[in-house]
Every structure is written in C-alpha cells, then in structure tokens.
Design an enzyme around this catalytic site. Structure first.
Site, PDB file in Angstrom:
ATOM      1  CG  HIS A 181      43.587  47.060  40.299  1.00  0.00           C
ATOM      2  ND1 HIS A 181      44.577  48.005  40.158  1.00  0.00           N
ATOM      3  CD2 HIS A 181      44.053  45.940  39.683  1.00  0.00           C
ATOM      4  CE1 HIS A 181      45.598  47.471  39.480  1.00  0.00           C
ATOM      5  NE2 HIS A 181      45.298  46.225  39.170  1.00  0.00           N
ATOM      6  CG  ASP A 232      47.689  45.469  42.497  1.00  0.00           C
ATOM      7  OD1 ASP A 232      47.491  45.818  43.674  1.00  0.00           O
ATOM      8  OD2 ASP A 232      48.185  46.210  41.638  1.00  0.00           O
ATOM      9  CG  HIS A 242      50.040  40.536  40.919  1.00  0.00           C
ATOM     10  ND1 HIS A 242      51.367  40.892  40.897  1.00  0.00           N
ATOM     11  CD2 HIS A 242      49.370  41.495  40.224  1.00  0.00           C
ATOM     12  CE1 HIS A 242      51.499  42.018  40.208  1.00  0.00           C
ATOM     13  NE2 HIS A 242      50.306  42.403  39.790  1.00  0.00           N
TER      14      HIS A 242
HETATM   15 ZN   LIG Z   1      46.462  44.844  38.089  1.00  0.00          ZN
END
Ligand SMILES: [Zn+2]
Length: 236
Positions: free
Chosen positions: A102, A51, A196
């Site tokens: 996102h 992400d 991430h």
């Molecule tokens: Zn995020």
C-alpha cells in the site's frame, strides 16, 4: 491495449481534474489505468480487507477477532508502518492473511511521476518481503488513485491490483455500532469490503472502533448467509 495506455499517459500530463476523472484516476475500480479487481464472483462470499496498518492499537485487536472467528483477511500495509511494527506484519503473515503493498508513505500517486511511483512501490515491496519473509503479490493504491505509471510498476512487480466493492468511511469519527450498521447495510455477493486497521497519515491514529466492530460484522454476515473467503482466491 498498449495504445490505450500510452494515450492515457500522454493525457495525464495535461489533464484537468475533469479529464483525470474521465480517465478513471479517481475511481478505485476503473480499469482505464490498468486492470483492477473490485469484486469477486457473485456468490454469497465476502472478502475482508484492511488498509493503512500495521497500527499498534487496532491491528492486534483485528488479528485477535479474525483468529477467534476463523476468518481470512487481506492487509494492505504501508511500508513505513511495517518498519515500525514488524512483529504485527509477521503475525498477520503467520496467521495466513494476505499482505499487500500500500506504498511506503501512503502518498496519493495519481499526479506522481514514474520515478516516485517506482520508489514508493519498490521500497514497500522490499520492506514487506524483508520483514515477513514473503514477497507481496497484491497492491492497492492509497485512496484508489492510480495513473499509467502505477500500472507499469505493478506489472513489473507482478502484482494483482485491488480496488474494493464498498467502504464504510470507518475513518470518520464514528463508533463501532455505526461501523457495523454501515457494513451490514451494504453487504452484497462477492463484495470486497474496505476497512481500516490504521491511519495512512498518522501512525498513532485510532482505528479501534473498526476493531471493536469486527466480531459483530462477521456475525451479521454469517447470519445473512455469507461466508468469508481469502482475497488470495482472486489473485489469479
Ligand atoms: Zn490507505
């Protein structure tokens, strides 16, 4: 089902924090505010997801590691960061990874209204489609926070919404060895793993510890008998 959604929408307006929790707004895998995929079939298979990229430092290293190991992944990208690093978004697409929406600015959506939510999702959708040549098919809400207006927008865009089975707080100030340990401890069949490659609030945030941990994460999982599957397998 429609009754549930309408009821939830009404309740959100007047909800206390406890009420919001009861509606599932803070739970990434709660289906009360719309369907969400939080785990794959209970086989010895794993799904890697990243992400908050693309990020100029970590994303190239993550892509290198995936390429080296022959592992598919999904990247839930922030629209504004795709604008900053279009070549990285294209590289991930061309490598066969799934690119998901996102939002545009990584805003927490749970208290946002329908217009803001539609704008956040639509602009990121257009950016990703424009930059990569492929319209995204998947969505993950920042922090997993959703409300019924989010479900309405994802339905309109034809998205599958993803949560995750476990994250490892790799955004903590921890080193690659600790990230690796945290993942290894939590491995379980069908897990969608949240990592991430970017920082949703800082385009220059440092996620290189995650990138450095990745080759060992992949090795540990394979040694434990897991194989990595593309998140696209869970799209239908
Ligand atoms: Zn995020």
């Amino acid at each position: 089902m429609i009754g549930t959604v309408v009821g939830a929408a009404t309740a959100v307006g007047a909800a206390t924090a406890a009420g919001a929790a009861a509606l599932g707004i803070y739970y990434p895998n709660a289906s009360l505010v719309g369907p969400v995929v939080g785990r794959g079939p209970r086989r010895r298979e794993l799904y890697l997801t990243f992400d908050d990229g693309p990020n100029g430092r970590a994303t190239p290293a993550v892509l290198d590691a995936l390429d080296e190991a022959g592992v598919p992944a999904a990247f839930f990208m922030v629209g504004n960061f795709v604008r900053r690093h279009p070549a990285l978004a294209r590289r991930a697409t061309e490598a066969g990874h799934l690119i998901g929406n996102h939002t545009t600015t990584h805003v927490k959506l749970h208290w946002s209204g329908p217009r803001r939510i539609a704008s956040e999702l639509d602009r990121a959708h257009a950016t990703i489609a424009d930059v990569t040549g492929r319209a995204p098919l998947a969505f993950r809400a920042p922090h997993g926070y959703r409300n019924p207006f989010v479900s309405r927008a994802t339905r309109r865009l034809g998205y599958r919404t993803f949560g995750w089975t476990f994250g490892v707080w790799d955004s903590d100030p921890i080193d690659a060895a600790e990230i690796r340990r945290r993942v290894r401890r939590r491995l379980r069949p069908g897990a969608i793993i949240l990592l991430h490659d970017g920082d949703g609030y800082d385009p220059d945030g440092d996620r290189t510890p995650t990138a450095r941990a990745l080759p060992d994460i992949i090795r540990d999982a394979r040694e434990a008998g897991y194989r990595f599957r593309p998140l696209t397998a869970l799209l239908d």
